[in-house]
Design a protein around this motif. Structure first.
Motif, short mmCIF file in Angstrom:
data_model
loop_
_atom_site.label_atom_id
_atom_site.label_comp_id
_atom_site.label_asym_id
_atom_site.label_seq_id
_atom_site.Cartn_x
_atom_site.Cartn_y
_atom_site.Cartn_z
N PRO A 26 15.07 -9.85 -4.58
CA PRO A 26 16.37 -9.18 -4.56
C PRO A 26 16.26 -7.53 -4.75
CG PRO A 26 16.12 -10.61 -6.50
CD PRO A 26 14.79 -10.79 -5.63
N THR A 27 15.26 -7.19 -5.38
CA THR A 27 15.32 -5.85 -5.84
C THR A 27 14.99 -5.05 -4.46
OG1 THR A 27 14.34 -6.07 -8.17
CG2 THR A 27 13.86 -4.02 -6.98
N ILE A 28 14.03 -5.64 -3.59
CA ILE A 28 13.70 -4.91 -2.29
C ILE A 28 14.50 -5.17 -1.16
CG2 ILE A 28 11.86 -4.93 -0.45
CD1 ILE A 28 9.77 -5.45 -3.10
N HIS A 29 15.04 -6.40 -1.34
CA HIS A 29 15.81 -6.87 -0.23
C HIS A 29 16.99 -5.88 0.17
CE1 HIS A 29 17.02 -9.89 2.70
NE2 HIS A 29 18.01 -9.93 2.00
N GLN A 30 17.65 -5.07 -0.99
CA GLN A 30 18.96 -4.05 -0.77
C GLN A 30 18.15 -3.17 0.38
OE1 GLN A 30 19.64 -0.92 -1.10
NE2 GLN A 30 21.94 -1.25 -0.95
N PRO A 31 19.02 -3.05 1.36
CA PRO A 31 18.55 -2.19 2.41
C PRO A 31 18.08 -0.83 2.20
CG PRO A 31 20.58 -3.22 2.96
CD PRO A 31 20.30 -3.34 1.86
#
Length: 98
Positions: A6-11
């Motif tokens: 979820p930390t990386i998933h944000q655009p």
């Protein structure tokens, strides 16, 4: 990995990580250049860099060039592993869909 990180998933954070990944280990991008690559405002970029830094995925160096402040951002070894796992997660999804 069953769910994307979820930390990386944000655009915006994904763009930051993708911009830093091609750099050799220990190399950094200046904040101004990263801002141009990502296309974010200074405040927005700063907030996302802080999130990535708190996760241990990026390192931030602040210094001065003459009298001008400079901020540089680099990917940590932990960040490289996390990004590689994230890319692997996406490749698994693509492979399953094919």
């Amino acid at each position: 990995m069953e769910q994307p990180d979820p930390t990386i998933h944000q655009p915006v954070r994904l763009k930051i990580m993708a911009a830093l990944k091609p750099l050799p280990a220990g190399e950094a991008l200046e904040f101004v250049r990263l801002k141009a690559v990502v296309g974010a405002t200074e405040g927005n970029l700063g907030a996302h860099i802080t999130t990535l830094e708190q996760a241990g995925y990026v390192g931030v160096e602040k210094d001065f060039v003459g009298k001008r402040p400079r901020t540089r951002v680099s990917m940590t070894p932990q960040g490289r592993r996390a990004f590689d796992a994230y890319v692997g997660y996406l490749q698994d999804i693509i492979g399953a869909a094919g």
